[in-house]
Structures are given as structure tokens and as C-alpha cells.
Design a protein around this motif. Structure first.
Motif, short mmCIF file in Angstrom:
data_model
loop_
_atom_site.label_atom_id
_atom_site.label_comp_id
_atom_site.label_asym_id
_atom_site.label_seq_id
_atom_site.Cartn_x
_atom_site.Cartn_y
_atom_site.Cartn_z
N MET A 1 103.51 15.20 73.04
CA MET A 1 103.80 14.64 71.44
C MET A 1 102.72 13.99 70.95
O MET A 1 102.36 12.80 71.66
N THR A 2 102.33 13.95 69.78
CA THR A 2 101.11 13.01 69.59
C THR A 2 101.92 11.76 68.77
O THR A 2 101.26 10.66 68.74
N GLY A 3 103.29 11.94 68.42
CA GLY A 3 103.96 10.62 67.88
C GLY A 3 105.47 11.08 67.90
O GLY A 3 105.95 12.06 67.82
N SER A 4 106.13 10.07 68.00
CA SER A 4 107.56 10.22 68.23
C SER A 4 108.33 9.02 67.56
O SER A 4 107.98 7.83 67.64
N GLY A 5 109.71 9.23 67.25
CA GLY A 5 110.46 8.13 66.82
C GLY A 5 112.03 8.70 67.06
O GLY A 5 112.28 9.71 67.35
N GLU A 6 112.96 7.47 67.20
CA GLU A 6 114.40 7.81 67.49
C GLU A 6 115.33 6.61 66.87
O GLU A 6 114.65 5.65 66.73
N ALA A 7 116.33 7.05 66.70
CA ALA A 7 117.56 6.39 66.07
C ALA A 7 118.58 6.31 67.05
O ALA A 7 118.63 7.22 67.99
N ASP A 8 119.77 5.80 66.91
CA ASP A 8 120.93 6.02 67.57
C ASP A 8 121.53 7.42 67.87
O ASP A 8 121.78 8.00 68.89
N ASP A 9 121.40 8.26 66.90
CA ASP A 9 121.79 9.72 66.72
C ASP A 9 120.54 10.61 66.39
O ASP A 9 121.11 11.77 66.13
N ALA A 10 119.34 10.26 66.33
CA ALA A 10 118.41 11.37 65.80
C ALA A 10 117.00 10.84 66.61
O ALA A 10 116.81 9.80 67.15
N VAL A 11 116.45 11.97 66.54
CA VAL A 11 114.85 11.99 67.15
C VAL A 11 113.94 12.79 66.36
O VAL A 11 114.22 13.69 65.74
N ALA A 12 112.76 12.14 66.29
CA ALA A 12 111.63 12.88 65.42
C ALA A 12 110.40 12.76 66.33
O ALA A 12 110.16 12.21 67.22
N GLY A 13 109.70 13.97 66.23
CA GLY A 13 108.39 14.09 66.94
C GLY A 13 107.56 14.81 66.43
O GLY A 13 107.75 15.74 65.50
N GLU A 14 106.16 14.47 66.51
CA GLU A 14 104.93 15.32 66.05
C GLU A 14 104.37 16.03 67.19
O GLU A 14 104.07 15.43 68.23
N LEU A 15 104.03 17.58 67.10
CA LEU A 15 103.69 18.06 68.21
C LEU A 15 102.24 18.66 68.17
O LEU A 15 102.10 19.06 66.66
N GLU A 16 101.59 18.65 68.98
CA GLU A 16 100.24 19.44 68.82
C GLU A 16 100.10 20.15 70.11
O GLU A 16 100.48 19.78 71.21
N PHE A 17 99.57 21.76 69.84
CA PHE A 17 99.52 22.39 70.86
C PHE A 17 98.11 23.33 70.72
O PHE A 17 97.84 23.38 69.59
N THR A 18 97.77 23.94 72.10
CA THR A 18 96.39 24.90 71.72
C THR A 18 96.97 26.28 72.37
O THR A 18 97.86 26.39 73.26
N GLY A 19 96.57 27.16 71.86
CA GLY A 19 96.72 28.57 72.39
C GLY A 19 95.92 29.77 71.77
O GLY A 19 94.85 29.13 71.06
N THR A 20 95.96 30.68 72.28
CA THR A 20 94.97 31.77 72.11
C THR A 20 96.01 33.03 71.53
O THR A 20 96.71 33.48 72.25
N ASN A 21 95.74 33.53 70.44
CA ASN A 21 96.55 34.69 69.87
C ASN A 21 95.98 36.03 70.72
O ASN A 21 95.27 36.74 70.20
N THR A 22 96.88 36.40 71.73
CA THR A 22 96.71 37.38 72.43
C THR A 22 97.64 38.67 72.10
O THR A 22 97.68 39.72 72.73
N GLY A 23 98.84 38.09 71.65
CA GLY A 23 99.67 39.41 71.33
C GLY A 23 99.97 39.49 69.82
O GLY A 23 99.40 38.62 69.11
N PRO A 24 100.94 40.22 69.26
CA PRO A 24 101.03 40.54 67.89
C PRO A 24 101.84 39.40 67.39
O PRO A 24 102.72 38.82 68.12
N LEU A 25 101.74 39.10 66.08
CA LEU A 25 102.60 38.13 65.22
C LEU A 25 103.38 38.84 64.50
O LEU A 25 103.06 39.93 63.83
#
Length: 76
Positions: A1-25
Motif C-alpha cells: 500500500m502506498t498510504g493508509s489510515g485507520e480509526a477505532d472501527d475503520a481502515v483506509a488504504g491506497e493501493l498500487e499494483f502492476t500487471g499485464t493484461n493476459t486474459g479477457p476483461l
């Protein structure tokens, strides 16, 4: 995760991924053939808990950015 935050009952996160489109969408009931292109995907995700169970989950992926990288949508 590139960034995240949390509270008593919640969590937030920013995600970054890499991949190659090898199958149908699947989008809007249509199958799009693989492009073979690589992408960097990004998004923000939020979850709220009650005890040890997730009771709300929201995902905000950058779908337009990914489609532009795959050549399936014109660049802005």
C-alpha cells in the motif's frame, strides 16, 4: 500500500499494483480480448468493522486510468 489510515472501527488504504493484461476483461457484459499491455493500477479502499467483521466496504479503483493504459479508452 502506498498510504493508509485507520480509526477505532475503520481502515483506509491506497493501493498500487502492476500487471499485464493476459486474459479477457469482462465489462458491461462484454468480453474484451487481452491486449498484452502492462499497467500500473491505483485505487483507494475503505472498510468499517463491527467487532471482527467487515460491515462496510468501498472500493474506488482508477478504472479509466487502467483502460487508457490498455489502449481501450482515449487519453484525456
Amino acid at each position: 500500500m502506498t498510504g493508509s489510515g485507520e480509526a477505532d472501527d475503520a481502515v483506509a488504504g491506497e493501493l498500487e499494483f502492476t500487471g499485464t493484461n493476459t486474459g479477457p476483461l469482462v465489462a458491461a457484459g462484454n468480453q474484451i480480448p487481452p491486449t498484452g499491455r502492462s499497467v500500473i493500477g491505483r485505487g483507494a479502499y475503505f472498510a468499517r468493522f463491527e467487532g471482527d467483521k467487515v460491515v462496510e466496504f468501498s472500493a474506488y479503483p482508477d478504472t479509466a486510468g487502467m483502460l487508457m493504459q490498455l489502449g481501450l479508452m482515449p487519453r484525456a
